[in-house]
Design an enzyme around this catalytic site. Structure first.
Site, PDB file in Angstrom:
ATOM      1  N   ASP A 129      30.455  35.315  38.474  1.00 41.80           N
ATOM      2  CA  ASP A 129      31.096  36.611  38.609  1.00 41.80           C
ATOM      3  C   ASP A 129      30.087  37.483  39.069  1.00 41.80           C
ATOM      4  O   ASP A 129      28.809  37.325  39.044  1.00 41.80           O
ATOM      5  CB  ASP A 129      31.684  37.072  37.313  1.00 41.80           C
ATOM      6  CG  ASP A 129      32.691  37.978  37.226  1.00 41.80           C
ATOM      7  OD1 ASP A 129      32.604  38.632  38.429  1.00 41.80           O
ATOM      8  OD2 ASP A 129      33.027  38.230  36.425  1.00 41.80           O
TER       9      ASP A 129
HETATM   10  C1  BGC Z   1      35.077  41.067  37.925  1.00 41.98           C
HETATM   11  C2  BGC Z   1      35.582  40.125  38.699  1.00 41.98           C
HETATM   12  C3  BGC Z   1      35.549  40.541  40.148  1.00 41.98           C
HETATM   13  C4  BGC Z   1      34.250  40.886  40.787  1.00 41.98           C
HETATM   14  C5  BGC Z   1      34.417  41.283  42.017  1.00 41.98           C
HETATM   15  C6  BGC Z   1      33.465  41.351  38.485  1.00 41.98           C
HETATM   16  O1  BGC Z   1      33.128  42.545  37.794  1.00 41.98           O
HETATM   17  O2  BGC Z   1      34.703  40.762  36.510  1.00 41.98           O
HETATM   18  O3  BGC Z   1      36.891  39.761  38.335  1.00 41.98           O
HETATM   19  O4  BGC Z   1      36.354  39.620  41.026  1.00 41.98           O
HETATM   20  O5  BGC Z   1      33.887  41.823  39.866  1.00 41.98           O
HETATM   21  O6  BGC Z   1      34.903  42.602  42.148  1.00 41.98           O
END
Ligand code: BGC
Length: 780
Positions: free
Chosen positions: A272
């Site tokens: 993530d």
């Molecule tokens: C989120 C993800 C997301 C990623 C990219 C993160 O903060 O938890 O779900 O895909 O950012 O934007």
């Protein structure tokens, strides 16, 4: 002379040939790996930096092919390796609608959120919705959708539950698998997230989810297992949090032993978005790609390879996976994209299909569907509706259809005095920029505007002109914060409560009815006020056609056939997980995240730094049905405009499990669709189990009055098994299983039996164990 030139030319070609680089194709992956330097290999494993602000991130650049994309991989031109682009979902592609001075807009359709999709209980429908959604990812040139989100609704106050599907892992897994198949049918990848046990947003990057193997296997991981096995997502996103003391991104047990060895996953695992210091541990654990990616992460990998901490085999393994992903993408195949998705067709699809996720919670004396009534619309969210959630799951859609437009489209007349009063209030709030900027952020989504105190006089005047009143209550939530046990979130505010009561008092005394519409992203408290209105329609946040979708259901243009993918408890504290969630114990709602963080004083703070999953497997209906505790609305519940009769069931063993067949007949006066839910009760003698567990489900087609459909649902022995921690094996006890054909977990309509002759055991790795055993609540 000619001979000399020829020889020189040959030499030159040989020289060039010996240094020419192999160009990446599906056939040359191994050859490219052989030629790559360690630096180049590390480069391929680390993304190119933050995407842009529309993806929900703070540090931003629009210097990427699709403004608003969340991230990308790096180029290595000498091997012909281009960047691949990843954009957020899950309710549609999240990109910026504007690109510099370009007059063209790049809007995307706002599709129903995950919870609304799950409420349809309709696997083929979800697959067709996400097939359309995937077209937009494809048409805007995105290679991978960072979706679906599929953590379990462990607690209703998790700020991202709207993105997720359900409290039940089977329903979550089946929905996620349908979602993945739909998107991927367009040649666009998916990334199931957040793997795993990322069940709260409070301190989400550091919180340690501590649980026993049984809760982990049966609740937190089961849905992912189903999705991975049934749909082969191109990517899996490892979550920020720790599980039993180890970051999910750095857990070899999770990412290699379970995900790859046990489930056979061969795609890419991506972090993530962040940058944890344990890059090297992440790679060794089986996390292939670091996103959004920083140079220092690449340097760490190179350094660790030089020092022998990362072996060449480990490095090549991840490089091979990422290159195999890259060659599959449309970017890599140089396929063009139109930047012109069919927004019109998708609006129509959203309008109709989202209706299947609307749950009719109450409908006394057939209040709904309406027939040519004049409607008075109360509640600010009737006019300024909520299409989807906040954060990276936000979608920049071209419009949000209000309930006013919805009713007008369906040819209904509205009480204009009420509409004008709300219209003026709305204009005032929208022009009040201070208020608006607090509730509205272009790229993150909106909070509802504060509910105004509706004058009693207005209600009294409206009852003379209108046949029925509709009161809409709105809530929104989003990434990075959990919801609160407060008025205005879990509870109604005083203003909302009085609005419902005042409207009901006036309309009821005139012999007229009141419908409450819930335009919300997650569960709220309903027990204290649900007796007041005549009907309650739970619409969730069903996408950009929200007002039209709801009006269609209310007027009978569509029929409600959604069922709850989670339990609505009477009291928040009835939920066992409430003992171990940041907002335990204060129903006045005064507890707040900032206070909790301040109380920390340097030590580890329970429910912030670590979370004890003392509820074990007793999530949602597993708990309520076993202990016999009352709920406000049970799991799987949802009314219809008609009635269904379940005819004689047939349960037949097939060697590997059983098939459950039943004929469902529409015995009422309106068309309708029924979800048949299969709950199984295990025989005594095995592990302690919930009273029943959902083991299958299917939805009928639209049945006209008098029509019937025969449905068959397959259940295999492996899915009957529970996890025996002492031997680390999935086990199903031998004996007689009761198979209930049900309309909800509290409404069994028919029963069959299945006999399993011999106990089954499916051994797995003993891993991901808690450092100290968690004391799980006992039932008896
Ligand atoms: C989120 C993800 C997301 C990623 C990219 C993160 O903060 O938890 O779900 O895909 O950012 O934007």
């Amino acid at each position: 002379m000619m001979k000399k030139l020829f020889l020189a030319g040959c030499l030159c070609l040989c020289y060039l040939g010996s240094f020419a680089q192999t160009i990446l194709t599906p056939e040359t992956i191994d050859a490219v790996i052989t030629e790559m330097t360690v630096e180049e290999k590390a480069t391929i494993l680390v993304g190119e930096g933050w995407g842009s602000v529309a993806a929900g991130n703070a540090a931003v650049s629009d210097n990427i092919p699709i403004p608003g994309a969340a991230g990308m991989t790096r180029r290595l031109s000498k091997y012909g390796i281009g960047r691949i682009i990843m954009t957020d979902g899950p309710a549609g592609i999240n990109i910026s609608p504007r690109r510099g001075d370009d007059p063209k807009t790049f809007y995307a359709t706002g599709f129903p959120v995950g919870t609304a999709l799950a409420s349809t209980w309709n696997v083929p429908l979800v697959e067709s919705i996400t097939t359309a959604m995937g077209e937009e990812f494809r048409d805007y040139g995105s290679d991978v959708a960072l979706a679906p989100g599929m953590d379990i609704h462990r607690n209703p106050l998790c700020g991202r539950n709207f993105e997720y599907f359900s409290e039940d892992p089977l329903l979550s897994g089946k929905m996620a698998a349908a979602y993945v198949r739909g998107i991927q049918s367009n040649g666009v990848g998916t990334c199931v997230k957040h793997f795993a046990a990322n069940d709260q947003e409070t301190n989400r990057a550091e919180a340690d989810s501590r649980m026993n193997p049984r809760a982990l296997r049966e609740i937190a991981l089961k849905g992912f297992e189903i999705a991975v096995k049934e749909s082969s997502p191109w990517m899996v996103m490892s979550s920020y949090n720790k599980i039993n003391g180890v970051y999910a991104q750095q857990s070899h047990d999770l990412l290699t032993k379970i995900l790859r060895d046990e489930w056979g996953y061969d795609g890419v695992v991506v972090t993530d978005w962040g940058s944890k210091s344990g890059t090297v541990d992440a790679l060794k654990a089986g996390n292939d790609l670091m996103e959004p990616g920083f140079d220092y992460e690449r340097d760490r990998i190179v350094d660790a390879v030089r020092k022998g901490i990362i072996s060449m085999e480990e490095l090549d393994r991840s490089v091979r996976r990422v290159l195999s992903l890259i060659v599959k993408t449309r970017s890599s195949q140089k396929l063009p994209h139109s930047d012109n998705p069919n927004l019109e067709a998708h609006s129509a699809l959203v309008r109709d299909s989202a209706a299947e996720g609307i749950v009719l919670l109450k409908n006394e004396h057939q209040t709904l569907p309406l027939s040519n009534a004049k409607v008075a619309l109360f509640g600010i969210c009737s006019y300024d509706m909520i299409a989807g959630g906040k954060g990276s799951g936000h979608v920049n859609r071209p419009y949000i259809r209000s309930l006013v437009e919805g009713f007008q489209n369906d040819g209904y007349e509205l009480d204009t005095a009420v509409s004008e009063w709300y219209g003026k209030y709305l204009d005032f709030r929208k022009y009040d920029s201070a208020v608006r900027s607090a509730s509205h952020t272009m790229n993150f989504g909106d909070d509802p505007i504060e509910e105004p105190d509706v004058p009693k006089e207005l209600i009294k005047r409206s009852v003379v002109n209108s046949d029925i009143a509709v009161v809409t209550i709105g809530r929104n939530a989003g990434e990075a914060a959990d919801r609160t046990l407060s008025k205005g979130d879990w509870f109604l505010t005083e203003v909302e409560r009085s609005m419902i009561q005042d409207v009901a008092d006036v309309y009821h005394s005139a012999g007229k009815k009141v419908v409450v519409v819930l335009n919300i992203g997650g569960v709220i408290e309903t027990a204290s006020w649900k007796d007041i209105p005549d009907a309650i329609l739970l619409a969730w946040t069903p996408g950009q056609e929200v007002g039209a979708t709801i009006a269609d259901v209310m007027t009978g243009r569509s029929v409600p056939s959604g069922k709850l993918p989670m339990t609505f408890p009477i009291d928040y504290l009835d939920l066992p997980s409430s003992r171990n969630f940041p907002y335990y114990g204060n129903d006045s709602g005064e507890v707040d995240y900032a206070d909790i963080l301040m109380e920390r004083n340097g030590g580890l703070k329970k429910n912030v730094d670590y979370v004890l999953y003392e509820e074990g497997i007793w999530i949602g209906y597993r708990w309520f049905s076993t202990v016999g505790k009352g709920v406000s609305y049970p799991f799987g519940f949802g009314l219809s405009y008609t009635d269904f009769e379940y005819e004689k069931p047939v349960v037949r063993a097939n060697g590997n499990g059983f098939s459950a067949t039943i004929t469902v007949k529409n015995t009422g006066n309106n068309p309708g669709k029924e979800v048949v839910e299969i709950y199984v009760k295990a025989p005594e003698g095995g592990l302690e189990k919930p009273f029943v567990e959902l083991k299958g489900f299917a939805k009928t087609r639209l049945l006209l009055p008098g029509e019937s459909e025969t449905i068959t649902i397959m259940v295999d022995n492996y899915s009957l098994a529970s996890f025996n921690e002492s031997v680390s094996a999935w086990e199903s006890a031998s004996g007689q299983y009761s198979v209930f054909f049900a309309s909800s977990v509290a409404d069994f309509r028919a029963e069959g039996r299945y006999r399993l002759r011999n106990k089954n055991s499916f051994p797995v790795h003993k891993c991901l164990l808690p450092q100290e055993k968690i004391n799980v609540i006992t039932i008896h």
